[in-house]
Design a protein around this motif. Structure first.
Motif, PDB file in Angstrom:
ATOM      1  N   ILE A 123      35.842  37.590  27.821  1.00 40.70           N
ATOM      2  CA  ILE A 123      36.419  38.924  27.663  1.00 40.70           C
ATOM      3  C   ILE A 123      37.341  39.271  28.830  1.00 40.70           C
ATOM      4  CG2 ILE A 123      34.428  39.750  26.365  1.00 40.70           C
ATOM      5  CD1 ILE A 123      33.618  41.238  29.005  1.00 40.70           C
ATOM      6  N   GLY A 124      38.032  40.398  28.688  1.00 44.59           N
ATOM      7  CA  GLY A 124      38.885  40.891  29.757  1.00 44.59           C
ATOM      8  C   GLY A 124      39.829  41.967  29.269  1.00 44.59           C
ATOM      9  N   THR A 125      40.737  42.353  30.119  1.00 43.02           N
ATOM     10  CA  THR A 125      41.653  43.439  29.851  1.00 43.02           C
ATOM     11  C   THR A 125      42.584  43.158  28.676  1.00 43.02           C
ATOM     12  OG1 THR A 125      43.429  44.797  30.801  1.00 43.02           O
ATOM     13  CG2 THR A 125      43.305  42.518  31.541  1.00 43.02           C
ATOM     14  N   ARG A 126      43.027  44.225  28.049  1.00 43.42           N
ATOM     15  CA  ARG A 126      44.001  44.087  26.961  1.00 43.42           C
ATOM     16  C   ARG A 126      45.424  43.923  27.491  1.00 43.42           C
ATOM     17  NH1 ARG A 126      42.042  47.795  21.858  1.00 43.42           N
ATOM     18  NH2 ARG A 126      39.822  47.330  22.009  1.00 43.42           N
ATOM     19  N   LYS A 127      45.600  44.120  28.786  1.00 43.53           N
ATOM     20  CA  LYS A 127      46.931  44.011  29.381  1.00 43.53           C
ATOM     21  C   LYS A 127      46.898  43.066  30.586  1.00 43.53           C
ATOM     22  CE  LYS A 127      48.283  48.673  27.932  1.00 43.53           C
ATOM     23  NZ  LYS A 127      48.772  50.001  28.376  1.00 43.53           N
ATOM     24  N   PRO A 128      46.666  41.787  30.333  1.00 38.07           N
ATOM     25  CA  PRO A 128      46.590  40.832  31.451  1.00 38.07           C
ATOM     26  C   PRO A 128      47.973  40.503  32.006  1.00 38.07           C
ATOM     27  CG  PRO A 128      46.444  39.672  29.369  1.00 38.07           C
ATOM     28  CD  PRO A 128      46.473  41.138  29.030  1.00 38.07           C
ATOM     29  N   ASN A 129      47.992  40.040  33.239  1.00 37.86           N
ATOM     30  CA  ASN A 129      49.244  39.513  33.781  1.00 37.86           C
ATOM     31  C   ASN A 129      49.366  38.050  33.370  1.00 37.86           C
ATOM     32  OD1 ASN A 129      47.325  38.345  35.465  1.00 37.86           O
ATOM     33  ND2 ASN A 129      48.512  38.645  37.343  1.00 37.86           N
ATOM     34  N   ASP A 130      50.441  37.397  33.781  1.00 33.38           N
ATOM     35  CA  ASP A 130      50.671  36.017  33.342  1.00 33.38           C
ATOM     36  C   ASP A 130      49.557  35.083  33.804  1.00 33.38           C
ATOM     37  OD1 ASP A 130      52.967  36.716  32.039  1.00 33.38           O
ATOM     38  OD2 ASP A 130      54.316  36.144  33.687  1.00 33.38           O
ATOM     39  N   ASN A 131      49.062  35.294  35.021  1.00 31.78           N
ATOM     40  CA  ASN A 131      47.970  34.445  35.506  1.00 31.78           C
ATOM     41  C   ASN A 131      46.712  34.639  34.674  1.00 31.78           C
ATOM     42  OD1 ASN A 131      49.304  33.130  37.639  1.00 31.78           O
ATOM     43  ND2 ASN A 131      49.002  34.888  39.001  1.00 31.78           N
ATOM     44  N   GLY A 132      46.409  35.887  34.323  1.00 30.25           N
ATOM     45  CA  GLY A 132      45.244  36.164  33.488  1.00 30.25           C
ATOM     46  C   GLY A 132      45.351  35.481  32.142  1.00 30.25           C
ATOM     47  N   LYS A 133      46.533  35.500  31.566  1.00 32.75           N
ATOM     48  CA  LYS A 133      46.754  34.844  30.277  1.00 32.75           C
ATOM     49  C   LYS A 133      46.501  33.344  30.388  1.00 32.75           C
ATOM     50  CE  LYS A 133      50.359  38.172  28.931  1.00 32.75           C
ATOM     51  NZ  LYS A 133      51.819  38.337  28.693  1.00 32.75           N
ATOM     52  N   PRO A 267      40.387  35.921  41.296  1.00 28.71           N
ATOM     53  CA  PRO A 267      41.850  35.966  41.164  1.00 28.71           C
ATOM     54  C   PRO A 267      42.530  35.043  42.168  1.00 28.71           C
ATOM     55  CG  PRO A 267      40.918  38.190  41.329  1.00 28.71           C
ATOM     56  CD  PRO A 267      39.823  37.224  41.671  1.00 28.71           C
ATOM     57  N   VAL A 268      43.708  34.561  41.801  1.00 25.67           N
ATOM     58  CA  VAL A 268      44.496  33.788  42.766  1.00 25.67           C
ATOM     59  C   VAL A 268      44.925  34.729  43.889  1.00 25.67           C
ATOM     60  CG1 VAL A 268      45.292  32.172  41.013  1.00 25.67           C
ATOM     61  CG2 VAL A 268      46.654  34.206  41.520  1.00 25.67           C
ATOM     62  N   LYS A 269      45.306  34.161  45.024  1.00 25.98           N
ATOM     63  CA  LYS A 269      45.580  34.958  46.227  1.00 25.98           C
ATOM     64  C   LYS A 269      46.593  36.071  45.968  1.00 25.98           C
ATOM     65  CE  LYS A 269      46.674  34.380  51.128  1.00 25.98           C
ATOM     66  NZ  LYS A 269      47.004  33.403  52.201  1.00 25.98           N
ATOM     67  N   SER A 270      47.616  35.792  45.185  1.00 20.17           N
ATOM     68  CA  SER A 270      48.669  36.790  44.954  1.00 20.17           C
ATOM     69  C   SER A 270      48.212  37.951  44.081  1.00 20.17           C
ATOM     70  CB  SER A 270      49.890  36.110  44.306  1.00 20.17           C
ATOM     71  OG  SER A 270      49.531  35.529  43.058  1.00 20.17           O
ATOM     72  N   ASP A 271      47.054  37.802  43.421  1.00 26.49           N
ATOM     73  CA  ASP A 271      46.564  38.849  42.517  1.00 26.49           C
ATOM     74  C   ASP A 271      45.391  39.650  43.078  1.00 26.49           C
ATOM     75  OD1 ASP A 271      48.404  38.187  40.571  1.00 26.49           O
ATOM     76  OD2 ASP A 271      47.049  36.866  39.462  1.00 26.49           O
ATOM     77  N   ILE A 272      44.919  39.300  44.257  1.00 26.33           N
ATOM     78  CA  ILE A 272      43.687  39.903  44.779  1.00 26.33           C
ATOM     79  C   ILE A 272      43.765  41.419  44.887  1.00 26.33           C
ATOM     80  CG2 ILE A 272      42.303  40.128  46.895  1.00 26.33           C
ATOM     81  CD1 ILE A 272      42.409  37.133  47.205  1.00 26.33           C
ATOM     82  N   ARG A 274      45.627  43.469  43.064  1.00 25.77           N
ATOM     83  CA  ARG A 274      46.056  44.122  41.822  1.00 25.77           C
ATOM     84  C   ARG A 274      44.916  44.968  41.241  1.00 25.77           C
ATOM     85  NH1 ARG A 274      50.550  41.944  38.752  1.00 25.77           N
ATOM     86  NH2 ARG A 274      49.435  42.769  36.935  1.00 25.77           N
ATOM     87  N   GLU A 275      45.254  46.150  40.735  1.00 27.15           N
ATOM     88  CA  GLU A 275      44.248  47.040  40.146  1.00 27.15           C
ATOM     89  C   GLU A 275      43.605  46.426  38.909  1.00 27.15           C
ATOM     90  OE1 GLU A 275      42.991  49.967  41.197  1.00 27.15           O
ATOM     91  OE2 GLU A 275      44.092  49.562  43.054  1.00 27.15           O
ATOM     92  N   ASP A 276      44.363  45.598  38.183  1.00 28.74           N
ATOM     93  CA  ASP A 276      43.810  45.023  36.959  1.00 28.74           C
ATOM     94  C   ASP A 276      42.883  43.834  37.227  1.00 28.74           C
ATOM     95  OD1 ASP A 276      45.857  43.340  37.709  1.00 28.74           O
ATOM     96  OD2 ASP A 276      47.081  43.683  35.917  1.00 28.74           O
ATOM     97  N   TYR A 277      42.604  43.557  38.500  1.00 27.64           N
ATOM     98  CA  TYR A 277      41.569  42.593  38.883  1.00 27.64           C
ATOM     99  C   TYR A 277      40.481  43.264  39.721  1.00 27.64           C
ATOM    100  CZ  TYR A 277      44.067  38.378  37.351  1.00 27.64           C
ATOM    101  OH  TYR A 277      44.680  37.400  36.608  1.00 27.64           O
ATOM    102  N   ALA A 278      40.523  44.588  39.802  1.00 29.21           N
ATOM    103  CA  ALA A 278      39.626  45.309  40.703  1.00 29.21           C
ATOM    104  C   ALA A 278      38.155  45.104  40.356  1.00 29.21           C
ATOM    105  CB  ALA A 278      39.963  46.803  40.693  1.00 29.21           C
ATOM    106  N   ALA A 279      37.837  44.999  39.072  1.00 33.18           N
ATOM    107  CA  ALA A 279      36.436  44.776  38.675  1.00 33.18           C
ATOM    108  C   ALA A 279      35.968  43.406  39.145  1.00 33.18           C
ATOM    109  CB  ALA A 279      36.283  44.912  37.164  1.00 33.18           C
ATOM    110  N   ASN A 280      36.817  42.401  38.994  1.00 33.04           N
ATOM    111  CA  ASN A 280      36.459  41.056  39.467  1.00 33.04           C
ATOM    112  C   ASN A 280      36.148  41.077  40.961  1.00 33.04           C
ATOM    113  OD1 ASN A 280      38.258  40.899  37.071  1.00 33.04           O
ATOM    114  ND2 ASN A 280      37.932  38.697  37.248  1.00 33.04           N
ATOM    115  N   ILE A 281      37.037  41.697  41.739  1.00 32.04           N
ATOM    116  CA  ILE A 281      36.856  41.744  43.186  1.00 32.04           C
ATOM    117  C   ILE A 281      35.612  42.538  43.564  1.00 32.04           C
ATOM    118  CG2 ILE A 281      37.864  42.539  45.356  1.00 32.04           C
ATOM    119  CD1 ILE A 281      39.156  40.031  44.155  1.00 32.04           C
ATOM    120  N   ARG A 282      35.356  43.644  42.872  1.00 29.16           N
ATOM    121  CA  ARG A 282      34.176  44.459  43.162  1.00 29.16           C
ATOM    122  C   ARG A 282      32.895  43.639  42.976  1.00 29.16           C
ATOM    123  NH1 ARG A 282      33.356  50.031  42.958  1.00 29.16           N
ATOM    124  NH2 ARG A 282      35.492  50.082  43.757  1.00 29.16           N
TER     125      ARG A 282
END
Length: 332
Positions: A123-133, A267-272, A274-282
């Motif tokens: 599962i995950g966000t409905r609006k992923p970035n390219d790395n998420g995809k 997340p990869v270093k460049s995405d750490i 990003r708000e759309d990875y905030a749950a992962n980081i938390r």
């Protein structure tokens, strides 16, 4: 696979009564299974006997109305070529019996044999970035290649990329759990991408599940309810990408409640940041406390959290799935 049709119909009718929900039916499943104690020559009398057995009182007119609603639902299933099962049927997913509010009834279209194959929920966000995809596609492809069924809500974004490759369907073993009924008219309440995904899944002999009656349109409440089924079907769950306020928290919460292992993509270093990875980081930085904050639970009872930093970490999580979450030996 067998269907205990008469008792299953009684359960469907029972679920149409006000104040009779999934938790109540699960709590009284032992009594329901003892057909000889309450089943009679008519459904009306059977339900009346069962309600007496579990100390619930309803008027005859309320029981008759519930039976009438159940008959209408089955007629809708027949006209829309939708299958139906109840919590006592042999083809009911055994993993779903592990959650506290197992759906009393499930409606389905497609390949029911997939319920006998181990699944992982991605599962995950409905609006992923390219790395998420890319990560969703990589994770989905890995587990599909190892024989796992991929389960999710078939929504836009991560759900879609975990079952698609370059806009072409590539995974035959997919179970989609939707928040609408399974009729064509109900599907019109879903986003266009979800409808396309349903077509892909059914074309490739996948399976679509819902606890909603065939004509029920999707709404916010039904979507949230479907999240616990997604979590229940899988032996574990993988969170690819999510902001703190993302809908993924409902599926993750259900996974925590049912003691499923949780894999979290780092997340990869460049995405750490990003708000759309905030749950992962938390979750990664906060561990159990961070997970509890994300899913809004004060007490997370010993969740198994696995940080997935690269594709080399997928086999370790897969090994955990294979050796954990054995089907509970329910004395029912």
């Amino acid at each position: 696979m067998k269907c205990n049709c008469e008792v299953s119909f009684a359960i469907l009718a029972l679920s149409q009564l006000k104040r009779i929900g999934a938790i109540f039916i699960k709590k009284n499943l032992s009594s329901i299974r003892q057909k000889h104690r309450w089943f009679y020559s008519t459904t009306e009398k059977s339900i009346e006997n069962l309600l007496t057995l579990v100390k619930k009182k309803y008027s005859l007119s309320e029981i008759q109305e519930a039976i009438s609603k159940a008959e209408e639902i089955l007629a809708e299933c027949e006209s829309n070529q939708i299958g139906f099962m109840s919590i006592i049927d042999e083809n009911y997913p055994k993993k779903l019996l592990e959650i506290k509010d197992s759906p009393p009834v499930l409606f389905f279209r497609g390949n029911l044999s997939l319920l006998t194959v181990d699944a992982v929920t991605i599962i995950g966000t409905r609006k992923p970035n390219d790395n998420g995809k890319r990560i969703a596609e990589r994770v989905g492809k890995h587990f599909a290649s190892k024989g796992w069924v991929i389960c999710n809500g078939l929504a836009d974004g991560i759900d879609t990329f975990s079952i698609l490759e370059q806009e072409k369907f590539c995974f035959a073993k997919v179970i989609g759990v939707v928040g609408s009924g399974l009729s064509s008219s109900a599907f019109r309440s879903l986003p266009k991408q979800s409808i396309a995904n349903i077509d892909y899944v059914l074309e490739k002999e996948g399976l679509i599940l819902s606890e909603m009656p065939p004509l029920k349109k999707q709404d916010t409440f039904s979507v949230v309810k479907s999240c616990r089924i997604q979590a229940g079907i899988g032996k574990g769950i993988i969170l690819i990408q999510s902001p703190l306020d993302g809908g993924s928290k409902f599926t993750v919460k259900a996974a925590v409640d049912s003691k499923r292992p949780l894999g979290v993509i780092r997340p990869v270093k460049s995405d750490i940041n990003r708000e759309d990875y905030a749950a992962n980081i938390r979750i990664i930085e906060g561990g159990v406390k961070g997970l509890g904050e994300f899913v809004e639970l004060k007490n997370c009872s010993n969740p198994k959290i696995f940080v997935l930093s690269s594709k080399e970490s997928y086999p370790e999580f897969e090994l955990e799935l294979e050796h954990s979450n054995q089907v509970l030996k329910l004395n029912i």
